[in-house]
Design a protein around this motif. Structure first.
Motif, PDB file in Angstrom:
ATOM      1  N   GLU A   1       0.828  -1.210   0.000  1.00  0.00           N
ATOM      2  CA  GLU A   1       0.000   0.000   0.000  1.00  0.00           C
ATOM      3  C   GLU A   1       0.862   1.259   0.000  1.00  0.00           C
ATOM      4  N   ASP A   2       1.894   1.277   0.832  1.00  0.00           N
ATOM      5  CA  ASP A   2       2.814   2.410   0.927  1.00  0.00           C
ATOM      6  C   ASP A   2       4.101   2.031   0.183  1.00  0.00           C
ATOM      7  N   ALA A   3       4.293   2.615  -0.994  1.00  0.00           N
ATOM      8  CA  ALA A   3       5.432   2.250  -1.843  1.00  0.00           C
ATOM      9  C   ALA A   3       6.770   2.542  -1.162  1.00  0.00           C
ATOM     10  N   LEU A   4       6.871   3.658  -0.464  1.00  0.00           N
ATOM     11  CA  LEU A   4       8.131   3.995   0.195  1.00  0.00           C
ATOM     12  C   LEU A   4       8.444   3.002   1.312  1.00  0.00           C
ATOM     13  N   ALA A   5       7.457   2.619   2.076  1.00  0.00           N
ATOM     14  CA  ALA A   5       7.663   1.609   3.123  1.00  0.00           C
ATOM     15  C   ALA A   5       8.016   0.270   2.494  1.00  0.00           C
TER      16      ALA A   5
ATOM     17  N   ASP B   1       8.190   3.458  -9.686  1.00  0.00           N
ATOM     18  CA  ASP B   1       7.158   4.246 -10.364  1.00  0.00           C
ATOM     19  C   ASP B   1       6.063   4.657  -9.386  1.00  0.00           C
ATOM     20  N   ARG B   2       5.664   3.725  -8.548  1.00  0.00           N
ATOM     21  CA  ARG B   2       4.626   4.035  -7.550  1.00  0.00           C
ATOM     22  C   ARG B   2       5.125   5.070  -6.543  1.00  0.00           C
ATOM     23  N   ALA B   3       6.377   4.928  -6.123  1.00  0.00           N
ATOM     24  CA  ALA B   3       6.936   5.886  -5.166  1.00  0.00           C
ATOM     25  C   ALA B   3       7.111   7.264  -5.819  1.00  0.00           C
TER      26      ALA B   3
END
Length: 171
Positions: free
Chosen positions: A65-69, A118-120
């Protein structure tokens, strides 16, 4: 042959001398060289399962859900595996692969990491100029820095934090 090589590594000998492996496995040297033309090819074969685990982790991170995490979790996972297994680290950082299967695994890894990046980027969480291959190379640099240090596990987190901060966009 792979079992003998695994036993040697487990016993602390990661030199993977192909002649010694042939002798210990009870096969001719030519047999070993037919399957593994060099030590790097043997390291790739020994690392295939671990590489598959890394690809699965990268795919899971790409869907987080959280790209950075997800990216941070992936980097921590990959670094831990590379520090546990210097042969795997050598395969991960190598620019050239001996086996097509290794190249396929690296391509799968790069696709998953590219999707994650890409998501981040879409949330402006990371720089626009960082590619999947860059992340792999930077992670290998962190692995080298940890190994070159005094073995303080706290440094691992410091280095990962520096990497994560460097991936963020400039202010």
């Amino acid at each position: 042959m792979l079992q003998v090589a695994r036993e040697q590594v487990a016993a602390g000998d990661d030199s993977l001398q192909l002649n010694a492996i042939a002798r210990l496995a009870g096969v001719g040297v030519g047999t070993v060289y037919r399957h593994f033309p060099n030590q790097h090819a043997l390291r790739e074969a020994l690392s295939a399962e671990r590489f598959g685990e890394l690809v699965a982790e990268a795919q899971a991170a790409a869907d987080a859900e959280d790209a950075l995490a997800g990216l941070q979790r992936l980097l921590r996972f990959a670094l831990a595996r590379a520090l546990e297994d210097s042969g795997f680290a050598a395969v991960l950082e190598s620019a050239a692969d001996a086996e097509a299967h290794t190249s396929e695994l690296k391509a799968e890894l790069d696709r998953a990491v590219a999707h994650l990046l890409d998501r981040a980027r879409a949330t402006r969480a990371i720089r626009r100029d960082v590619e999947a291959d860059d992340v792999r190379r930077l992670l290998c640099g962190v692995e080298h820095a940890v190994r070159a240090g005094d073995g303080d596990p706290g440094r691992t987190e410091v280095y990962l934090d520096v990497l994560m901060q460097g991936l963020r966009p400039p202010r």
